[in-house]
Design an enzyme around this catalytic site. Structure first.
Site, PDB file in Angstrom:
ATOM      1  N   TYR A   1      38.574  45.242  53.443  1.00 22.07           N
ATOM      2  CA  TYR A   1      39.159  44.966  52.123  1.00 22.07           C
ATOM      3  C   TYR A   1      38.905  46.136  51.171  1.00 22.07           C
ATOM      4  CZ  TYR A   1      40.271  42.857  47.651  1.00 22.07           C
ATOM      5  OH  TYR A   1      40.818  42.625  46.406  1.00 22.07           O
TER       6      TYR A   1
ATOM      7  N   SER B   1      41.812  47.006  43.169  1.00 24.37           N
ATOM      8  CA  SER B   1      40.666  46.160  42.802  1.00 24.37           C
ATOM      9  C   SER B   1      39.558  47.111  42.358  1.00 24.37           C
ATOM     10  CB  SER B   1      40.207  45.386  44.042  1.00 24.37           C
ATOM     11  OG  SER B   1      38.916  44.848  43.844  1.00 24.37           O
TER      12      SER B   1
HETATM   13  N1  LIG Z   1      41.015  37.331  42.605  1.00 23.59           N
HETATM   14  C1  LIG Z   1      40.258  38.406  42.489  1.00 23.59           C
HETATM   15  O1  LIG Z   1      39.062  38.320  42.153  1.00 23.59           O
HETATM   16  C2  LIG Z   1      40.844  39.788  42.708  1.00 23.59           C
HETATM   17  C3  LIG Z   1      40.093  40.905  42.288  1.00 23.59           C
HETATM   18  C4  LIG Z   1      40.611  42.171  42.481  1.00 23.59           C
HETATM   19  C5  LIG Z   1      41.847  42.343  43.066  1.00 23.59           C
HETATM   20  N2  LIG Z   1      42.569  41.258  43.460  1.00 23.59           N
HETATM   21  C6  LIG Z   1      43.871  41.498  44.096  1.00 23.59           C
HETATM   22  O2  LIG Z   1      44.873  40.795  43.379  1.00 23.59           O
HETATM   23  C7  LIG Z   1      45.956  40.505  44.255  1.00 23.59           C
HETATM   24  C8  LIG Z   1      46.371  39.061  44.070  1.00 23.59           C
HETATM   25  O3  LIG Z   1      45.299  38.229  44.452  1.00 23.59           O
HETATM   26  P1  LIG Z   1      44.984  36.841  43.711  1.00 23.59           P
HETATM   27  O4  LIG Z   1      43.600  36.904  43.233  1.00 23.59           O
HETATM   28  O5  LIG Z   1      46.061  36.514  42.759  1.00 23.59           O
HETATM   29  O6  LIG Z   1      44.950  35.863  44.970  1.00 23.59           O
HETATM   30  P2  LIG Z   1      45.932  34.688  45.433  1.00 23.59           P
HETATM   31  O7  LIG Z   1      46.068  33.677  44.354  1.00 23.59           O
HETATM   32  O8  LIG Z   1      45.393  34.279  46.752  1.00 23.59           O
HETATM   33  O9  LIG Z   1      47.346  35.414  45.602  1.00 23.59           O
HETATM   34  C9  LIG Z   1      47.698  36.150  46.737  1.00 23.59           C
HETATM   35  C10 LIG Z   1      49.201  36.220  46.798  1.00 23.59           C
HETATM   36  O10 LIG Z   1      49.575  37.018  47.918  1.00 23.59           O
HETATM   37  C11 LIG Z   1      50.533  36.309  48.687  1.00 23.59           C
HETATM   38  N3  LIG Z   1      50.397  36.638  50.093  1.00 23.59           N
HETATM   39  C12 LIG Z   1      49.294  36.564  50.865  1.00 23.59           C
HETATM   40  N4  LIG Z   1      49.574  36.883  52.136  1.00 23.59           N
HETATM   41  C13 LIG Z   1      50.900  37.162  52.171  1.00 23.59           C
HETATM   42  C14 LIG Z   1      51.806  37.526  53.203  1.00 23.59           C
HETATM   43  N5  LIG Z   1      51.390  37.658  54.477  1.00 23.59           N
HETATM   44  N6  LIG Z   1      53.107  37.726  52.894  1.00 23.59           N
HETATM   45  C15 LIG Z   1      53.525  37.572  51.620  1.00 23.59           C
HETATM   46  N7  LIG Z   1      52.734  37.232  50.597  1.00 23.59           N
HETATM   47  C16 LIG Z   1      51.435  37.021  50.874  1.00 23.59           C
HETATM   48  C17 LIG Z   1      50.223  34.833  48.433  1.00 23.59           C
HETATM   49  O11 LIG Z   1      51.381  34.036  48.599  1.00 23.59           O
HETATM   50  P3  LIG Z   1      51.710  33.074  49.847  1.00 23.59           P
HETATM   51  O12 LIG Z   1      50.443  32.398  50.253  1.00 23.59           O
HETATM   52  O13 LIG Z   1      52.760  32.165  49.294  1.00 23.59           O
HETATM   53  O14 LIG Z   1      52.261  33.993  50.876  1.00 23.59           O
HETATM   54  C18 LIG Z   1      49.853  34.870  46.962  1.00 23.59           C
HETATM   55  O15 LIG Z   1      51.003  34.784  46.164  1.00 23.59           O
HETATM   56  C19 LIG Z   1      45.465  40.854  45.664  1.00 23.59           C
HETATM   57  O16 LIG Z   1      46.037  42.087  46.046  1.00 23.59           O
HETATM   58  C20 LIG Z   1      43.963  40.985  45.517  1.00 23.59           C
HETATM   59  O17 LIG Z   1      43.422  41.907  46.434  1.00 23.59           O
HETATM   60  C21 LIG Z   1      42.096  39.971  43.294  1.00 23.59           C
END
Ligand SMILES: NC(=O)c1ccc[n+]([C@@H]2O[C@H](COP(=O)([O-])OP(=O)(O)OC[C@H]3O[C@@H](n4cnc5c(N)ncnc54)[C@H](OP(=O)(O)O)[C@@H]3O)[C@@H](O)[C@H]2O)c1
Length: 262
Positions: A152, A139
């Site tokens: 985080y 991130s």
């Molecule tokens: N959104 C942002 O603004 C942002 C910015 C920078 C970086 N990121 C990074 O991008 C990545 C994806 O995030 P996103 O924004 O796409 O959020 P998201 O839609 O909440 O996706 C998170 C994913 O991780 C899975 N997950 C969570 N806990 C888990 C567990 N215990 N075991 C297995 N899978 C798990 C969830 O699936 P299930 O619930 O089905 O398990 C979901 O598929 C993350 O690493 C986040 O830190 C996001």
């Protein structure tokens, strides 16, 4: 052996968008997350739309024993992983001392331990089979300490540094390691980070996950080391290196607190 791209966190957000972008390019996929039903319907849809093979495996990455079971299956199976996308991640926000400890532990298990273990297991297999690619999702939070989202930010700093170091180490095995550092992205991520049900503010500059994924896939094809989608995000990543650290941590804390307090 059939080759697959293994994507964790593929049931929503950036991971799902990565799955679609890779399927569009003809990649077979192995999708991992907790929600089995979501994974199943995504697998059916992507297979129908793109004619690729899409497997899925429900696994809670915060539970080391379940991850061990999954890794054993991978080791004993006939599937070769030539691209690993470690996208699963969670966040907490608010005062560190007020957090539920089990949620903090889950964050460390998913964002750090599971990611590292998958790199180790899949990396060893790639080394035996002539190489591959690893994309770890960090991130722009990785570039500075983040009061009120302290674990985080620290977890993403780990992912950034670990990935950069692996890139050098694994080059001799023909394994290209990249790290994706998105800025605010329009996913459910922010609302999940807020334990009391209020929506954590996501900025008006947030990007659609499809745009982030397309940028990432194109950068992967050019073997970029650090992938930061969006010009504004590239500036945000650069600024902490220009200012004094005392100022950087104060400003990062103000920004996180403003989001949290809404
Ligand atoms: N959104 C942002 O603004 C942002 C910015 C920078 C970086 N990121 C990074 O991008 C990545 C994806 O995030 P996103 O924004 O796409 O959020 P998201 O839609 O909440 O996706 C998170 C994913 O991780 C899975 N997950 C969570 N806990 C888990 C567990 N215990 N075991 C297995 N899978 C798990 C969830 O699936 P299930 O619930 O089905 O398990 C979901 O598929 C993350 O690493 C986040 O830190 C996001």
């Amino acid at each position: 052996m059939t080759r697959y791209a293994l994507i964790t966190g593929a049931s929503s957000g950036i991971g799902l968008a990565m799955a679609e972008a890779l399927a569009r390019r003809g990649r077979n996929l192995l999708l991992v997350a907790r929600q089995r039903d979501r994974l199943e319907s995504i697998a059916i849809e992507l297979t129908q739309r793109f004619g690729v093979e899409v497997l899925f495996r429900a696994c809670d990455l915060s539970e080391p024993l379940r991850l061990s079971g999954f890794l054993l299956e991978l080791e004993e199976g006939e599937r070769q992983i030539d691209l690993l996308v470690n996208c699963a991640g969670i966040s907490t926000c608010g005062p560190f001392l007020g957090q539920d400890w089990m949620t903090e532990q889950d964050l460390i298990e998913v964002n750090i331990l599971a990611l590292t273990r998958l790199c180790h297991a899949v990396g060893n297999s790639m080394a035996l089979h002539g190489g591959g690619q690893i994309l770890n999702v960090a991130s722009i939070a990785a570039f500075q300490p983040g009061p009120w989202m302290s674990t985080y930010h620290a977890s993403k700093a780990y992912v950034l540094h670990f990935s950069e170091a692996l890139r050098i180490e694994l080059k001799k095995y023909a394994i290209n390691v990249s790290v994706l550092c998105p800025g605010p992205t329009q996913t459910a991520f922010f609302s999940k980070a807020q334990p009391d049900g209020k929506t954590l503010r996501s900025t008006s500059n947030s990007m659609p996950p499809e745009e982030v994924a397309l940028y990432a896939v194109r950068a992967l094809e050019r073997n970029r080391a650090i992938i930061i989608p969006g010009r504004r995000n590239r500036w945000i990543a650069l600024l902490p290196r220009l200012g004094p650290r005392w100022l950087v941590r104060i400003l990062a804390g103000r920004s996180n607190k403003a989001c949290y307090a809404r």
